[in-house]
Design an enzyme around this catalytic site. Structure first.
Site, PDB file in Angstrom:
ATOM      1  N   LYS A 173      45.049  -5.838  56.464  1.00 34.81           N
ATOM      2  CA  LYS A 173      43.652  -5.417  56.321  1.00 34.81           C
ATOM      3  C   LYS A 173      43.707  -3.965  55.849  1.00 34.81           C
ATOM      4  O   LYS A 173      43.855  -3.039  56.641  1.00 34.81           O
ATOM      5  CB  LYS A 173      42.934  -5.546  57.665  1.00 34.81           C
ATOM      6  CG  LYS A 173      41.448  -5.874  57.572  1.00 34.81           C
ATOM      7  CD  LYS A 173      40.644  -4.871  56.798  1.00 34.81           C
ATOM      8  CE  LYS A 173      40.295  -3.651  57.638  1.00 34.81           C
ATOM      9  NZ  LYS A 173      39.817  -2.517  56.812  1.00 34.81           N
ATOM     10  N   GLU A 382      40.626  16.619  65.592  1.00 32.31           N
ATOM     11  CA  GLU A 382      41.224  16.408  64.273  1.00 32.31           C
ATOM     12  C   GLU A 382      40.131  16.460  63.205  1.00 32.31           C
ATOM     13  O   GLU A 382      39.165  15.710  63.279  1.00 32.31           O
ATOM     14  CB  GLU A 382      41.907  15.033  64.229  1.00 32.31           C
ATOM     15  CG  GLU A 382      42.614  14.779  62.927  1.00 32.31           C
ATOM     16  CD  GLU A 382      43.209  13.380  62.840  1.00 32.31           C
ATOM     17  OE1 GLU A 382      42.536  12.407  63.216  1.00 32.31           O
ATOM     18  OE2 GLU A 382      44.351  13.273  62.367  1.00 32.31           O
TER      19      GLU A 382
HETATM   20  P1  NAD Z   1      40.320   4.474  60.750  1.00 29.98           P
HETATM   21  O1  NAD Z   1      40.770   4.338  62.152  1.00 29.98           O
HETATM   22  O2  NAD Z   1      38.880   4.702  60.498  1.00 29.98           O
HETATM   23  O3  NAD Z   1      40.697   3.175  59.917  1.00 29.98           O
HETATM   24  C1  NAD Z   1      42.016   2.701  59.840  1.00 29.98           C
HETATM   25  C2  NAD Z   1      41.983   1.209  59.622  1.00 29.98           C
HETATM   26  O4  NAD Z   1      41.491   0.585  60.799  1.00 29.98           O
HETATM   27  C3  NAD Z   1      41.047   0.776  58.493  1.00 29.98           C
HETATM   28  O5  NAD Z   1      41.648  -0.282  57.795  1.00 29.98           O
HETATM   29  C4  NAD Z   1      39.809   0.321  59.237  1.00 29.98           C
HETATM   30  O6  NAD Z   1      39.033  -0.623  58.545  1.00 29.98           O
HETATM   31  C5  NAD Z   1      40.428  -0.299  60.466  1.00 29.98           C
HETATM   32  N1  NAD Z   1      39.552  -0.372  61.626  1.00 29.98           N
HETATM   33  C6  NAD Z   1      38.592   0.494  61.999  1.00 29.98           C
HETATM   34  N2  NAD Z   1      38.018   0.077  63.150  1.00 29.98           N
HETATM   35  C7  NAD Z   1      38.624  -1.075  63.508  1.00 29.98           C
HETATM   36  C8  NAD Z   1      38.484  -1.978  64.588  1.00 29.98           C
HETATM   37  N3  NAD Z   1      37.581  -1.780  65.549  1.00 29.98           N
HETATM   38  N4  NAD Z   1      39.285  -3.071  64.631  1.00 29.98           N
HETATM   39  C9  NAD Z   1      40.213  -3.270  63.690  1.00 29.98           C
HETATM   40  N5  NAD Z   1      40.388  -2.459  62.630  1.00 29.98           N
HETATM   41  C10 NAD Z   1      39.612  -1.367  62.536  1.00 29.98           C
HETATM   42  O7  NAD Z   1      41.227   5.613  60.112  1.00 29.98           O
HETATM   43  P2  NAD Z   1      41.108   6.220  58.662  1.00 29.98           P
HETATM   44  O8  NAD Z   1      39.864   7.047  58.650  1.00 29.98           O
HETATM   45  O9  NAD Z   1      41.315   5.174  57.647  1.00 29.98           O
HETATM   46  O10 NAD Z   1      42.392   7.163  58.622  1.00 29.98           O
HETATM   47  C11 NAD Z   1      42.404   8.447  59.126  1.00 29.98           C
HETATM   48  C12 NAD Z   1      43.001   8.475  60.527  1.00 29.98           C
HETATM   49  O11 NAD Z   1      44.294   7.888  60.516  1.00 29.98           O
HETATM   50  C13 NAD Z   1      43.205   9.883  61.033  1.00 29.98           C
HETATM   51  O12 NAD Z   1      42.866   9.950  62.391  1.00 29.98           O
HETATM   52  C14 NAD Z   1      44.702  10.095  60.854  1.00 29.98           C
HETATM   53  O13 NAD Z   1      45.278  11.067  61.694  1.00 29.98           O
HETATM   54  C15 NAD Z   1      45.218   8.742  61.151  1.00 29.98           C
HETATM   55  N6  NAD Z   1      46.568   8.588  60.558  1.00 29.98           N
HETATM   56  C16 NAD Z   1      47.640   8.586  61.378  1.00 29.98           C
HETATM   57  C17 NAD Z   1      48.914   8.479  60.843  1.00 29.98           C
HETATM   58  C18 NAD Z   1      50.135   8.495  61.727  1.00 29.98           C
HETATM   59  O14 NAD Z   1      51.208   8.174  61.233  1.00 29.98           O
HETATM   60  N7  NAD Z   1      50.021   8.832  62.999  1.00 29.98           N
HETATM   61  C19 NAD Z   1      49.063   8.386  59.459  1.00 29.98           C
HETATM   62  C20 NAD Z   1      47.938   8.399  58.660  1.00 29.98           C
HETATM   63  C21 NAD Z   1      46.684   8.488  59.209  1.00 29.98           C
END
Ligand code: NAD
Length: 478
Positions: A173, A382
């Site tokens: 996804k 963040e």
């Molecule tokens: P996000 O959590 O909004 O989305 C990530 C993914 O999760 C997307 O595909 C989204 O559709 C899905 N998602 C959202 N809610 C969900 C739910 N309830 N159930 C299942 N799937 C769901 O994150 P983002 O805005 O895409 O990315 C930024 C975030 O990711 C930041 O907090 C960043 O720090 C983190 N990040 C962490 C790493 C790491 O290695 N630790 C790497 C990159 C990004």
């Protein structure tokens, strides 16, 4: 206009209910493609295909799987130019970065895990004169792989490659804001000869949509998520009903600690990268900079000077250092953080506003804020944008305590020429990844992941296989 479809059981298909959503280029605000919006039926179909395919794929040998993975890597390399452009159109990041980091690393993720799986062993323990124990490594089943928008193909392949190498099948996804390269990866996997159903892609949103339908699905055994900490919490809740195995890479608020004896030039140049590359939209960004007081003024002046020279603008331009943020909505969120930081006493030394020379898109000048303390929102939350804070410190104890004073624990950088101190401070910091006199230097064999609310589990080398495979012990009585 191009339509990005789901990839289920080896076929590109529309959503069961025909729904679509717009994919926008954040650098221009233009709609660049229509994307199939997955719902429960699409997830059900994809999971069923992955489950069927697991029967055969789970029985292939590591060498057979490695061969396919290497072919996927070859094809990514062949299409490097095209993929880099697509990644930049989806994200707004400089094309130079997509070309030098995102796409080459995506190919390397496949090569790395192809090599690694061929050398994998297991444990053996002899109970002398009584019995021999040996462990068998087996794939688990169907994995749900949920990825974010900041490094779309790089982070997705960081999950897909070990998943396939371990013999699992998957339903991906991708982030709804960056669906293109995941679709191209599906094309590549088909061309590389990956059997139908082994890799499936369902586009769509997270909560109450494709993302959560995937995490709730009873036939999905593993969920690997990279995203926000709040998403990790929601996924954990949803996955608990069926006790799925979880791997989370979540948010970060990483300290970048500069002692007065640091190599100043190196610390400044690397801090520019660790603060502003990919518009600061990297989980590992060192957004909290702490500088030992004797160096504070010099460091701040030099960093502000360097940050002001960064070229913000068209990501397609070779000279651009900082592109567009991922969306207008995200930019407004980042601006909100800056506004509240100022209300809490923060002083913006550079940036803090949209560049005047760009007419459209979601751009923000690299922003440096001082005169804040640990209790300020900007130091605790963040931001995920080109925004950092700088604070002075007087002692090692003080900076360790400040660095650890957060719910996150992803990464940290320490700048010093005193090796004893570097080891001592590294030992005290609550972070899963610690760099000494560097940042983002990655050996894919090492454990990657966060402490506290930055994640659960580790990825990389053996650690990825611990997640994507089962061990079963066989005890043979002599
Ligand atoms: P996000 O959590 O909004 O989305 C990530 C993914 O999760 C997307 O595909 C989204 O559709 C899905 N998602 C959202 N809610 C969900 C739910 N309830 N159930 C299942 N799937 C769901 O994150 P983002 O805005 O895409 O990315 C930024 C975030 O990711 C930041 O907090 C960043 O720090 C983190 N990040 C962490 C790493 C790491 O290695 N630790 C790497 C990159 C990004």
């Amino acid at each position: 206009m191009e339509k990005l479809l789901h990839f289920i059981d080896g076929q590109f298909v529309e959503s069961a209910d025909g729904r679509t959503f717009d994919n926008v280029n954040p650098a221009t605000g233009e709609v660049i493609s229509l994307v199939a919006e997955g719902g429960r039926q699409d997830i059900d179909k994809a999971v069923a295909a992955a489950k069927r395919a697991f029967t055969a794929w789970g029985k292939t040998t590591p060498a057979e799987r490695a061969k396919v993975l290497n072919r996927i890597a070859d094809l990514i390399e062949q299409r490097q130019e095209e993929l880099a452009i697509l990644e930049t159109l989806d994200t707004g990041k400089p094309l130079s970065l997509s070309k030098s980091l995102d796409i080459p690393r995506a190919a390397y993720n496949f090569r790395f895990f192809a090599d690694f799986v061929k050398g994998l062993g297991t444990e053996c323990f002899e109970m002398e004169g009584v019995a021999l124990n040996y462990a068998l490594r087996r794939p688990v089943g169907v994995a749900g792989l949920i990825s974010p928008w900041n490094l779309p193909l790089l982070l997705l392949t960081w999950k897909v490659a070990p998943c396939l190498a371990a013999g699992d099948t998957c339903v991906i996804k991708p982030a709804e804001l960056t669906p293109t390269t995941a679709t191209k990866l599906a094309e590549i996997c088909k061309e590389a000869g990956l059997p139908d159903g082994v890799l499936n892609v369902v586009h769509g949103f997270g909560p109450d949509a494709a993302g959560s339908f995937l995490t709730e699905h009873p036939d999905v055994q593993l969920i690997s998520l990279t995203g926000e900490t709040t998403t990790g919490k929601a996924v954990m809740k949803a996955a608990s009903a069926t006790l799925k195995r979880l791997s989370f890479e979540l948010g970060g608020k990483n300290p970048n600690i500069v002692f007065a004896d640091a190599d100043l030039n190196d610390a400044i140049e690397t801090t520019i990268r660790s603060s502003f590359s990919n518009q600061g939209e990297v989980c590992l960004c060192g957004s909290r900079v702490y500088v030992e007081r004797p160096l504070y003024e010099t460091f701040v002046n030099r960093l502000v000077d360097r940050a002001s020279q960064l070229v913000v603008g068209d990501p397609m331009d070779a000279g651009t250092n900082v592109g567009s943020l991922i969306s207008e909505e995200h930019l407004l969120r980042v601006e909100g953080f800056i506004e509240r930081a100022v209300q809490q006493g923060g002083r913006v030394l550079c940036g803090g506003k949209r560049p005047s020379h760009v007419a459209c898109g979601s751009y923000l000048e690299p922003t440096i804020i001082v005169d804040v303390n640990e209790s300020c929102e900007i130091v605790q939350q963040e931001v995920f944008g080109p925004v950092i804070t700088i604070q002075p410190f007087d002692s090692e104890e003080e900076v360790i305590s400040a660095a650890n004073d957060t719910r996150y624990g992803l990464s940290a950088s320490i700048w010093t020429s005193n090796l004893k101190r570097a080891h001592r401070v590294a030992g005290e910091l609550e972070a899963g990844i610690i760099w000494i006199n560097s940042w983002f230097l990655r050996d894919l064999r090492t454990p990657f992941g966060g402490m506290k609310e930055s994640g659960m589990g580790r990825e990389g080398g053996m650690h990825s296989f611990e997640f994507f495979s089962e061990l079963k012990n066989v005890c043979v009585k002599f």
